[in-house]
Design a protein around this motif. Structure first.
Motif, PDB file in Angstrom:
ATOM      1  N   PRO A 110       0.822  -1.209   0.000  1.00 22.27           N
ATOM      2  CA  PRO A 110       0.000   0.000   0.000  1.00 22.27           C
ATOM      3  C   PRO A 110       0.856   1.259   0.000  1.00 22.27           C
ATOM      4  CG  PRO A 110      -0.818  -1.581   1.595  1.00 22.27           C
ATOM      5  CD  PRO A 110       0.500  -2.098   1.125  1.00 22.27           C
ATOM      6  N   GLY A 111       0.335   2.315  -0.602  1.00 16.70           N
ATOM      7  CA  GLY A 111       1.044   3.576  -0.632  1.00 16.70           C
ATOM      8  C   GLY A 111       1.130   4.217   0.737  1.00 16.70           C
ATOM      9  N   PRO A 112       2.062   5.135   0.931  1.00 15.83           N
ATOM     10  CA  PRO A 112       2.233   5.778   2.235  1.00 15.83           C
ATOM     11  C   PRO A 112       0.999   6.537   2.692  1.00 15.83           C
ATOM     12  CG  PRO A 112       3.565   6.873   0.568  1.00 15.83           C
ATOM     13  CD  PRO A 112       3.061   5.617  -0.042  1.00 15.83           C
ATOM     14  N   ASP A 113       0.140   6.963   1.767  1.00 13.73           N
ATOM     15  CA  ASP A 113      -1.057   7.704   2.158  1.00 13.73           C
ATOM     16  C   ASP A 113      -2.106   6.797   2.792  1.00 13.73           C
ATOM     17  OD1 ASP A 113      -3.028   7.591  -0.812  1.00 13.73           O
ATOM     18  OD2 ASP A 113      -1.161   6.531  -0.438  1.00 13.73           O
ATOM     19  N   VAL A 114      -1.911   5.492   2.731  1.00 11.45           N
ATOM     20  CA  VAL A 114      -2.897   4.552   3.258  1.00 11.45           C
ATOM     21  C   VAL A 114      -2.779   4.390   4.774  1.00 11.45           C
ATOM     22  CG1 VAL A 114      -3.607   2.121   3.256  1.00 11.45           C
ATOM     23  CG2 VAL A 114      -3.088   3.301   1.092  1.00 11.45           C
ATOM     24  N   TYR A 115      -1.558   4.419   5.287  1.00 12.59           N
ATOM     25  CA  TYR A 115      -1.330   4.145   6.709  1.00 12.59           C
ATOM     26  C   TYR A 115      -1.565   5.379   7.569  1.00 12.59           C
ATOM     27  CZ  TYR A 115       0.630  -0.383   5.446  1.00 12.59           C
ATOM     28  OH  TYR A 115       0.799  -1.661   4.977  1.00 12.59           O
ATOM     29  N   THR A 116      -2.122   5.139   8.734  1.00 12.98           N
ATOM     30  CA  THR A 116      -2.493   6.234   9.634  1.00 12.98           C
ATOM     31  C   THR A 116      -1.395   6.593  10.628  1.00 12.98           C
ATOM     32  OG1 THR A 116      -4.816   5.583   9.485  1.00 12.98           O
ATOM     33  CG2 THR A 116      -4.186   6.972  11.351  1.00 12.98           C
ATOM     34  N   TYR A 117      -0.730   5.579  11.170  1.00  9.56           N
ATOM     35  CA  TYR A 117       0.229   5.808  12.266  1.00  9.56           C
ATOM     36  C   TYR A 117       1.653   5.552  11.774  1.00  9.56           C
ATOM     37  CZ  TYR A 117      -4.153   5.265  14.754  1.00  9.56           C
ATOM     38  OH  TYR A 117      -5.455   5.395  15.174  1.00  9.56           O
ATOM     39  N   TRP A 118       2.566   6.465  12.113  1.00  6.42           N
ATOM     40  CA  TRP A 118       3.931   6.424  11.609  1.00  6.42           C
ATOM     41  C   TRP A 118       4.944   6.634  12.717  1.00  6.42           C
ATOM     42  CZ3 TRP A 118       5.414   5.543   6.549  1.00  6.42           C
ATOM     43  CH2 TRP A 118       4.384   5.501   5.604  1.00  6.42           C
ATOM     44  N   GLY A 119       6.118   5.993  12.543  1.00  6.50           N
ATOM     45  CA  GLY A 119       7.229   6.251  13.425  1.00  6.50           C
ATOM     46  C   GLY A 119       8.086   7.379  12.872  1.00  6.50           C
ATOM     47  N   GLN A 120       9.154   7.697  13.597  1.00 10.72           N
ATOM     48  CA  GLN A 120      10.039   8.795  13.222  1.00 10.72           C
ATOM     49  C   GLN A 120      11.129   8.358  12.253  1.00 10.72           C
ATOM     50  OE1 GLN A 120       9.557  12.113  14.136  1.00 10.72           O
ATOM     51  NE2 GLN A 120       7.598  11.191  14.700  1.00 10.72           N
ATOM     52  N   GLY A 121      11.320   7.062  12.117  1.00 16.29           N
ATOM     53  CA  GLY A 121      12.301   6.552  11.170  1.00 16.29           C
ATOM     54  C   GLY A 121      13.620   6.160  11.809  1.00 16.29           C
TER      55      GLY A 121
END
Length: 128
Positions: A110-121
């Motif tokens: 899935p594209g990055p616009d699909v996911y709701t929650y993200w880490g800092q990397g």
């Protein structure tokens, strides 16, 4: 409050291995799909791999298939990305993402616009 946190990045020589880990606190254990993304300098964020909530479905970008392995320990609530035979072109900031919907169905990442929650990397550098 949901918090996503990656760890395990570093500097390795080409051909080496790293294992990234990710935890997502504030979500019900095993009740969310997850994915790994990366973004190299001056490049768009791209999907690397995804995994379903129960771990039964995975999918990989063609550039990493056969070298990277995604897995999750539902009991410990940890997501992993085992990266073997790293190449200089794998150098990037790697991000972990989670979503409560069913987004990893085994046909694409899935594209990055699909996911709701993200880490800092976490930074991964493979030197030649």
């Amino acid at each position: 409050q949901v918090q996503v946190q990656e760890s395990g990045g570093g500097l390795v020589q080409a051909g080496g291995s790293l294992r990234l880990s990710c935890t997502a606190s504030g979500l019900t254990d095993g009740d969310y799909d997850m994915g790994w993304f990366r973004q190299g300098a001056g490049k768009a964020r791209e999907g690397v791999s995804c995994i379903s909530a129960n771990g039964a479905i995975t999918f990989y970008h063609a550039n990493v298939k056969g070298r990277f392995t995604i897995s999750r320990d539902i009991a410990k609530n940890i997501l992993y990305l085992q990266m073997d035979n790293l190449k200089p072109e794998d150098t990037a900031m790697y991000y972990c993402a989670a979503d409560l919907r069913i987004v990893c169905v085994g046909h694409w990442v899935p594209g990055p616009d699909v996911y709701t929650y993200w880490g800092q990397g976490t930074q991964v550098t493979a030197s030649s």
